[in-house]
Motif scaffolding. Structure first.
Motif, mmCIF file in Angstrom:
data_model
loop_
_atom_site.group_PDB
_atom_site.id
_atom_site.type_symbol
_atom_site.label_atom_id
_atom_site.label_comp_id
_atom_site.label_asym_id
_atom_site.label_seq_id
_atom_site.Cartn_x
_atom_site.Cartn_y
_atom_site.Cartn_z
ATOM 1 N N GLN A 200 8.135 7.308 -1.860
ATOM 2 C CA GLN A 200 7.463 6.169 -1.246
ATOM 3 C C GLN A 200 8.462 5.063 -0.856
ATOM 4 N N ASN B 246 0.807 -1.224 0.000
ATOM 5 C CA ASN B 246 0.000 0.000 0.000
ATOM 6 C C ASN B 246 0.840 1.274 0.000
ATOM 7 N N LYS C 83 2.683 1.869 -2.586
ATOM 8 C CA LYS C 83 2.748 2.205 -4.011
ATOM 9 C C LYS C 83 2.069 3.543 -4.265
ATOM 10 N N THR C 84 2.583 4.259 -5.234
ATOM 11 C CA THR C 84 1.957 5.519 -5.602
ATOM 12 C C THR C 84 0.620 5.258 -6.297
ATOM 13 N N ALA C 85 -0.205 6.289 -6.348
ATOM 14 C CA ALA C 85 -1.507 6.159 -7.007
ATOM 15 C C ALA C 85 -1.330 5.830 -8.481
ATOM 16 N N THR C 86 -0.315 6.408 -9.110
ATOM 17 C CA THR C 86 -0.078 6.137 -10.529
ATOM 18 C C THR C 86 0.297 4.683 -10.764
ATOM 19 N N TRP D 117 5.972 -3.229 -8.416
ATOM 20 C CA TRP D 117 6.417 -2.636 -7.156
ATOM 21 C C TRP D 117 7.570 -3.417 -6.526
ATOM 22 N N ARG E 275 8.176 10.875 -6.982
ATOM 23 C CA ARG E 275 7.155 10.405 -6.044
ATOM 24 C C ARG E 275 7.370 8.936 -5.682
ATOM 25 N N GLU F 90 7.929 9.031 -11.735
ATOM 26 C CA GLU F 90 7.002 10.102 -11.362
ATOM 27 C C GLU F 90 7.747 11.328 -10.840
ATOM 28 N N SER G 150 -0.487 2.209 -9.004
ATOM 29 C CA SER G 150 -1.637 1.365 -8.662
ATOM 30 C C SER G 150 -2.822 1.537 -9.609
ATOM 31 N N SER G 151 -2.724 2.440 -10.536
ATOM 32 C CA SER G 151 -3.880 2.811 -11.358
ATOM 33 C C SER G 151 -4.187 1.778 -12.438
#
Length: 300
Positions: A58, A9, A11-14, A103, A54, A43, A16-17
């Motif tokens: 993380q 969790n 991981k960046t939002a990107t 990841w 980014r 990122e 994980s998208s």
């Protein structure tokens, strides 16, 4: 190197998208390595003082801003543990392109360990190399097969240790450089994966050998020798002197368990036994005080 637990969790939002999942599927299906972009796995973003990432931010949560391989505090490259576009040891391999945004395949690495003659696209293995991604019956990627800790990737048995999969304590030891140029790391496992990691990432380069002494040994040496001076000057009595020596040894032990410390693997090795302590620390102390310090270590 230390063993790291890096939560999914983080991981960046990107990363994980769904858009990134679609991009990975396209790259994996068509082997379209040219579509791999650092806009996703790095990122980058602007900062008043420097260009940042980014993903690096993380990774820093788990690695405490340290290189995954040598544990120096360093601005990290976003390193692909399994190289994404080619494998130096295998000209027939097209690289692990399907892991470009995975990841568990992304690690923070200093420039010296990742580039500059070190790891780069090297990835020697002992077992059977994986050449292509795994797909499910619905033509989607098998996500479990992309994880570094799962087969078929685990069956490759890489020489390069993965800090989130392999416990470095089982693979490494240390000794003082015979020429007096710092402290060397050595492999101790029967498969030579420790030695393989040292070779791939150049973990015995001079700057690291000297940093191990400067960051781990010298603070202890200076504190202990200062205590002896204070005893001789009458500032400490005998009891105060002994307590100060024990305090400094306890600081060594505490820092060995501090994930934010640099060179934690060396610190853990030193405090593991009085034999290790004697071999690594005592030679840096004045001969007249070695037995006293060793006795204090054994008393704890």
């Amino acid at each position: 190197m230390r063993f790291v637990i890096k939560p999914e969790n983080h991981k960046t939002a990107t990363l994980s998208s769904q858009a990134t999942a679609d991009a990975i599927l396209e790259i994996a299906t068509n082997m379209s390595k040219d579509n791999i972009t650092d806009k996703i796995y790095r990122e980058s973003y602007g900062d008043p003082d420097e260009k940042r990432s980014r993903v690096e931010d993380q990774l820093a949560l788990s690695y405490h801003n340290k290189c995954a391989y040598c544990e120096r505090l360093a601005k990290a490259d976003i390193e692909h543990y399994r190289p994404k576009k080619k494998v130096a040891e295998d000209n027939a391999h097209n690289g692990y392109y399907w892991l470009c945004y995975e990841w568990t395949n992304l690690l923070p690495s200093c420039v010296k360990c990742n580039r500059e003659g070190a790891k780069h696209s090297k990835f020697p293995i002992i077992g059977n190399r994986v050449y292509t991604p795994s797909f499910l019956a619905n033509n989607q990627l098998d996500e479990d097969h992309q994880k570094a800790q799962n087969n078929p990737l685990m069956n490759e048995i890489p020489y390069l240790l993965h800090p989130e999969v392999d416990n470095p304590d089982l693979f490494f030891g240390f000794f003082i450089d015979p020429s007096g140029n710092g402290i060397r790391i050595k492999g101790v496992d029967t498969q030579n994966r420790g030695d393989g990691t040292i070779e791939v990432c150049l973990l015995n380069r001079q700057e690291l050998r000297l940093e191990r002494v400067e960051n781990v040994i010298n603070p202890f040496k200076q504190s202990v020798e200062s205590a002896f001076v204070m005893l001789g000057d009458g500032i400490y009595n005998d009891d105060q002197f002994v307590q100060q020596i024990i305090f400094q040894i306890n600081q060594l032990i505490i820092n060995a368990s501090n994930e934010k410390s640099t060179h934690t693997l060396l610190r853990k090795f030193i405090v593991k036994s009085h034999q290790n302590f004697s071999a690594i620390v005592l030679p840096y102390l004045a001969s007249s005080i070695r037995n006293i310090v060793l006795a204090a270590f054994k008393s704890i």
